[in-house]
Design an enzyme around this catalytic site. Sequence first.
Site, PDB file in Angstrom:
ATOM      1  N   SER A 165     114.278   8.901  46.101  1.00 50.40           N
ATOM      2  CA  SER A 165     113.923   9.782  44.988  1.00 50.40           C
ATOM      3  C   SER A 165     112.449   9.631  44.612  1.00 50.40           C
ATOM      4  O   SER A 165     111.913   8.523  44.570  1.00 50.40           O
ATOM      5  CB  SER A 165     114.789   9.441  43.776  1.00 50.40           C
ATOM      6  OG  SER A 165     114.282  10.143  42.663  1.00 50.40           O
ATOM      7  N   LYS A 195     126.782  14.104  38.747  1.00 52.62           N
ATOM      8  CA  LYS A 195     126.385  15.104  37.745  1.00 52.62           C
ATOM      9  C   LYS A 195     127.562  15.665  36.944  1.00 52.62           C
ATOM     10  O   LYS A 195     127.411  16.023  35.783  1.00 52.62           O
ATOM     11  CB  LYS A 195     125.625  16.255  38.414  1.00 52.62           C
ATOM     12  CG  LYS A 195     124.229  15.872  38.859  1.00 52.62           C
ATOM     13  CD  LYS A 195     123.460  17.075  39.364  1.00 52.62           C
ATOM     14  CE  LYS A 195     122.109  16.639  39.876  1.00 52.62           C
ATOM     15  NZ  LYS A 195     121.246  17.774  40.250  1.00 52.62           N
ATOM     16  N   ASP A 213     118.241  21.394  35.503  1.00 51.91           N
ATOM     17  CA  ASP A 213     118.119  21.899  36.883  1.00 51.91           C
ATOM     18  C   ASP A 213     117.918  23.416  36.909  1.00 51.91           C
ATOM     19  O   ASP A 213     117.021  23.920  37.586  1.00 51.91           O
ATOM     20  CB  ASP A 213     119.386  21.572  37.687  1.00 51.91           C
ATOM     21  CG  ASP A 213     119.441  20.122  38.119  1.00 51.91           C
ATOM     22  OD1 ASP A 213     118.370  19.499  38.282  1.00 51.91           O
ATOM     23  OD2 ASP A 213     120.557  19.609  38.300  1.00 51.91           O
ATOM     24  N   GLY A 250     126.803  23.175  43.254  1.00 55.57           N
ATOM     25  CA  GLY A 250     126.290  22.777  41.940  1.00 55.57           C
ATOM     26  C   GLY A 250     124.903  23.335  41.638  1.00 55.57           C
ATOM     27  O   GLY A 250     124.630  23.781  40.519  1.00 55.57           O
ATOM     28  N   ALA A 251     124.027  23.339  42.652  1.00 53.48           N
ATOM     29  CA  ALA A 251     122.666  23.834  42.418  1.00 53.48           C
ATOM     30  C   ALA A 251     122.698  25.326  42.109  1.00 53.48           C
ATOM     31  O   ALA A 251     121.993  25.809  41.223  1.00 53.48           O
ATOM     32  CB  ALA A 251     121.804  23.557  43.653  1.00 53.48           C
ATOM     33  N   ARG A 298     128.950  30.546  52.394  1.00 53.21           N
ATOM     34  CA  ARG A 298     129.764  30.388  53.599  1.00 53.21           C
ATOM     35  C   ARG A 298     131.234  30.507  53.260  1.00 53.21           C
ATOM     36  O   ARG A 298     131.970  31.255  53.875  1.00 53.21           O
ATOM     37  CB  ARG A 298     129.452  29.010  54.216  1.00 53.21           C
ATOM     38  CG  ARG A 298     130.245  28.683  55.426  1.00 53.21           C
ATOM     39  CD  ARG A 298     129.787  27.383  56.013  1.00 53.21           C
ATOM     40  NE  ARG A 298     129.940  26.254  55.088  1.00 53.21           N
ATOM     41  CZ  ARG A 298     129.590  25.006  55.367  1.00 53.21           C
ATOM     42  NH1 ARG A 298     129.042  24.721  56.530  1.00 53.21           N
ATOM     43  NH2 ARG A 298     129.777  24.035  54.496  1.00 53.21           N
ATOM     44  N   TYR A 338     113.473  20.656  49.693  1.00 45.38           N
ATOM     45  CA  TYR A 338     112.055  20.308  49.650  1.00 45.38           C
ATOM     46  C   TYR A 338     111.654  19.307  50.729  1.00 45.38           C
ATOM     47  O   TYR A 338     110.546  18.774  50.720  1.00 45.38           O
ATOM     48  CB  TYR A 338     111.653  19.795  48.263  1.00 45.38           C
ATOM     49  CG  TYR A 338     112.449  18.614  47.764  1.00 45.38           C
ATOM     50  CD1 TYR A 338     112.088  17.328  48.124  1.00 45.38           C
ATOM     51  CD2 TYR A 338     113.567  18.802  46.967  1.00 45.38           C
ATOM     52  CE1 TYR A 338     112.831  16.245  47.681  1.00 45.38           C
ATOM     53  CE2 TYR A 338     114.304  17.739  46.514  1.00 45.38           C
ATOM     54  CZ  TYR A 338     113.940  16.465  46.878  1.00 45.38           C
ATOM     55  OH  TYR A 338     114.680  15.413  46.443  1.00 45.38           O
ATOM     56  N   GLY A 397     110.524  24.203  47.239  1.00 42.03           N
ATOM     57  CA  GLY A 397     111.557  23.489  46.491  1.00 42.03           C
ATOM     58  C   GLY A 397     110.999  22.405  45.581  1.00 42.03           C
ATOM     59  O   GLY A 397     111.576  22.075  44.546  1.00 42.03           O
TER      60      GLY A 397
HETATM   61  P1  ATR Z   1     124.727  21.195  45.650  1.00 42.81           P
HETATM   62  O1  ATR Z   1     125.246  20.503  44.437  1.00 42.81           O
HETATM   63  O2  ATR Z   1     123.413  20.650  46.143  1.00 42.81           O
HETATM   64  O3  ATR Z   1     124.703  22.686  45.501  1.00 42.81           O
HETATM   65  P2  ATR Z   1     127.171  21.355  47.143  1.00 42.81           P
HETATM   66  O4  ATR Z   1     127.944  21.591  45.911  1.00 42.81           O
HETATM   67  O5  ATR Z   1     127.705  20.420  48.189  1.00 42.81           O
HETATM   68  O6  ATR Z   1     125.728  20.794  46.828  1.00 42.81           O
HETATM   69  O7  ATR Z   1     126.851  22.783  47.816  1.00 42.81           O
HETATM   70  C1  ATR Z   1     126.227  22.912  49.056  1.00 42.81           C
HETATM   71  C2  ATR Z   1     126.041  24.408  49.364  1.00 42.81           C
HETATM   72  O8  ATR Z   1     125.466  24.538  50.663  1.00 42.81           O
HETATM   73  C3  ATR Z   1     127.361  25.195  49.396  1.00 42.81           C
HETATM   74  O9  ATR Z   1     127.091  26.522  49.004  1.00 42.81           O
HETATM   75  C4  ATR Z   1     127.704  25.127  50.880  1.00 42.81           C
HETATM   76  O10 ATR Z   1     128.558  26.181  51.343  1.00 42.81           O
HETATM   77  P3  ATR Z   1     130.178  26.014  51.240  1.00 42.81           P
HETATM   78  O11 ATR Z   1     130.536  26.190  49.789  1.00 42.81           O
HETATM   79  O12 ATR Z   1     130.718  27.065  52.099  1.00 42.81           O
HETATM   80  O13 ATR Z   1     130.454  24.583  51.726  1.00 42.81           O
HETATM   81  C5  ATR Z   1     126.345  25.304  51.490  1.00 42.81           C
HETATM   82  N1  ATR Z   1     126.263  24.831  52.864  1.00 42.81           N
HETATM   83  C6  ATR Z   1     126.196  23.539  53.284  1.00 42.81           C
HETATM   84  N2  ATR Z   1     126.099  23.487  54.625  1.00 42.81           N
HETATM   85  C7  ATR Z   1     126.094  24.781  55.080  1.00 42.81           C
HETATM   86  C8  ATR Z   1     125.998  25.407  56.360  1.00 42.81           C
HETATM   87  N3  ATR Z   1     125.888  24.677  57.465  1.00 42.81           N
HETATM   88  N4  ATR Z   1     126.030  26.759  56.423  1.00 42.81           N
HETATM   89  C9  ATR Z   1     126.123  27.505  55.306  1.00 42.81           C
HETATM   90  N5  ATR Z   1     126.213  26.980  54.045  1.00 42.81           N
HETATM   91  C10 ATR Z   1     126.196  25.641  53.944  1.00 42.81           C
END
Ligand code: ATR
Length: 281
Positions: free
Chosen positions: A14, A65, A101, A127-128, A149, A221, A242
């Site tokens: 971090s 979080k 965020d 979450g983001a 996805r 980022y 980012g």
């Molecule tokens: P964060 O809190 O950082 O948003 P998260 O809740 O794990 O982390 O979400 C990750 C995001 O990246 C989700 O939208 C995930 O898609 P899914 O909901 O279908 O899992 C997306 N993501 C991660 N890897 C991916 C990939 N290889 N292709 C497309 N989307 C991906």
Amino acid sequence: MKVYGLIGCPVEHSVSPIMQNAAFSVLGIDALYCSFNVPEDNLGDAVQGMKALGMSGFNVTIPHKESIIPFLDFLKEDAAGIGAVNTVENVDGRLVGHNTDGRGAVMALEKKTRLDGSRILVLGAGGASRALCHALLDEGVDSIYLANRSLKRAENLCRELRKAGGNCTPSGLSKRELAESAEDVSVVVNCTSVGLYPQADETPLPGKLFKSDMVVMDIVYNPLETRFLRDAREAGAQTIAGVEMLVWQGALAFEIWTKKKAPFELMRDEALKALGDGGVK
Ligand code: ATR
């Protein structure tokens, strides 16, 4: 001396301690910010310990979080709306949860464009994305296209955003769906982890869908310029790295804790230096 910190797992890479300590130092604030690696099972004990020690505040990162909420005394509206906390303030012994965020992402976007009345494509429904979308609604955007996805996850988040008064359309990540959504928007934000080192050649959106009148931001980022941002830049779009959002969320946390204006430029310089030195491969 006041003590602040970051809890998460992992936290070793971090840049928050570097950013926050530089900001305390330049403003002559007698405070220290340290990071603490807290595994999930230790979260409750860690929060109680921070309260018992009288720490002035702390940031919260993956994976805590959402799970931290039951251990806090009060949630501010932003954190309650999003259902997640990234900043905790110790107010006379009560731990108050905030979320900077989404607002941090909005601050980064607003430096380049007006959000009020705009149509936005958000990639990702984790979450983001949730934090960003709630903050976008607060800014009065016209509509959000939410492409993910897992379509189910996009539908669930859209349902939640509609309840909060938003105009939100869910979709998957197929080329056809993305082309339809991208047609109509002035802002595109990647909230997926696609493109994160070491998968730096990947991108969630085909490059030919970017247009020169778009503003494009990535939450990833590392690398500082992802393929998603490079494609957007090459198409003539304005891009926001980012790291801008990362620094804004930290600057807003700093302002919550100190009630002073954060030295944003310095925090960004320090973050970029740290990421350049070791974060970006
Ligand atoms: P964060 O809190 O950082 O948003 P998260 O809740 O794990 O982390 O979400 C990750 C995001 O990246 C989700 O939208 C995930 O898609 P899914 O909901 O279908 O899992 C997306 N993501 C991660 N890897 C991916 C990939 N290889 N292709 C497309 N989307 C991906």
